[in-house]
Scaffold this active site. Structure first.
Site, short mmCIF file in Angstrom:
data_model
loop_
_atom_site.label_atom_id
_atom_site.label_comp_id
_atom_site.label_asym_id
_atom_site.label_seq_id
_atom_site.Cartn_x
_atom_site.Cartn_y
_atom_site.Cartn_z
N LYS A 295 65.67 -2.29 32.31
CA LYS A 295 66.92 -3.03 32.05
C LYS A 295 66.63 -4.52 31.84
O LYS A 295 67.16 -5.38 32.54
CB LYS A 295 67.91 -2.83 33.21
CG LYS A 295 68.29 -1.37 33.45
CD LYS A 295 69.22 -1.20 34.63
CE LYS A 295 69.63 0.24 34.83
NZ LYS A 295 68.50 1.09 35.29
N THR B 78 76.44 3.39 36.21
CA THR B 78 77.26 4.48 36.73
C THR B 78 77.52 4.35 38.23
O THR B 78 78.32 5.12 38.78
CB THR B 78 76.60 5.85 36.44
OG1 THR B 78 75.24 5.82 36.86
CG2 THR B 78 76.67 6.17 34.97
N ASP C 176 61.86 8.27 40.38
CA ASP C 176 62.09 7.17 41.32
C ASP C 176 61.42 7.49 42.65
O ASP C 176 62.02 8.07 43.56
CB ASP C 176 63.60 6.96 41.52
CG ASP C 176 64.29 6.52 40.24
OD1 ASP C 176 63.64 5.81 39.44
OD2 ASP C 176 65.45 6.87 40.04
N GLU D 84 63.29 -15.23 24.70
CA GLU D 84 61.86 -15.23 24.45
C GLU D 84 61.10 -14.37 25.46
O GLU D 84 60.13 -13.68 25.12
CB GLU D 84 61.32 -16.67 24.48
CG GLU D 84 59.85 -16.78 24.07
CD GLU D 84 59.57 -16.24 22.67
OE1 GLU D 84 58.47 -15.69 22.46
OE2 GLU D 84 60.45 -16.36 21.79
#
Length: 237
Positions: free
Chosen positions: A69, A121, A17, A75
């Site tokens: 995610k 989390t 990240d 579609e």
């Protein structure tokens, strides 16, 4: 403890990240052989050059977890997953909130392992109540995992806190990736709320752990990663 035949040094997934591809490459070179598996998230995707970075990592024999995610109309998700075909990616994440979206992703996985995100989390019981859920986090995780696995997802992303009940309920033949790992128990250095430490995650049934900031923010990042790898090796050996 899960006993899948996974190379020990691949059980640590480092969350790459950072805000630019250049910084990502610099960090990968710094970590060298201390890390094999990398998670590429939304920040890097928005930086541009995401696929080029994947190719660069694959050439260096690294494994890739595309953590975007996916959550959209079926579609669109189907098309997004299809874009990963042939790129050497190992895992991709999809939100477990909608069954038709999960089916669309599974239909186009083409050897890619699809992991369903259960509950982030960074959320605790108060947060999920604010979102309108009237059940305990454990029950929400179980419900989403059950549907995802029945549909054909290869595993789930879940806090190590829920790993034991997931194993008890659904057995060993699926992947659990546990993010929010903190090398020191109860270490509170960021926005993660449902955390476990390295050994605890594996004791509870996780197959892989995701660690980001505890390595990225270390004074000697390679040494930090090597220390975690040694702890994992000791645990499994």
């Amino acid at each position: 403890m899960n006993k899948k035949n996974i190379p020990v040094n691949e059980r640590l997934i480092f969350a790459l990240d950072v805000p630019s591809i250049e910084e990502a490459k610099k960090l990968v070179n710094e970590l060298d052989d201390a890390v094999v598996f990398y998670k590429l998230g939304l920040e890097l995707f928005m930086a541009g050059g995401y696929y080029e970075l994947i190719e660069w990592l694959i050439k260096r024999k690294k494994k890739i977890f595309v953590d975007l995610k996916f959550f959209d109309v079926p579609e669109t998700v189907s098309s997004a997953v299809r874009q990963l075909k042939g790129r050497g990616v190992s895992f991709a994440s999809i939100h477990a909130g909608n069954d038709t979206t999960l089916r669309a992703a599974v239909k186009k996985k083409n050897g890619l392992k699809i992991l369903a995100v259960t509950v982030l989390t960074s959320l605790n019981e108060d947060d999920t109540k604010d979102l309108g859920f009237k059940v305990k986090i454990k029950d929400l995780v179980l419900s989403r995992a059950k549907r995802a696995l029945e549909i054909g997802c290869d595993g789930v992303i879940s806090s190590g806190l829920e790993a034991p009940v997931l194993r008890e309920s659904f057995g060993e033949q699926f992947i659990i990736v546990a993010p929010g790992i903190r090398p020191v128990k109860n270490q509170s250095i960021d926005d993660q709320k449902r955390t476990v430490d390295v050994e605890e995650a594996f004791e509870k049934g996780a197959d892989y752990i995701v660690i980001g900031r505890p390595i990225k923010n270390a004074t000697d990042r390679r040494a930090a990663a090597e220390t975690i790898q040694k702890r994992i090796a000791v645990f499994f050996n």
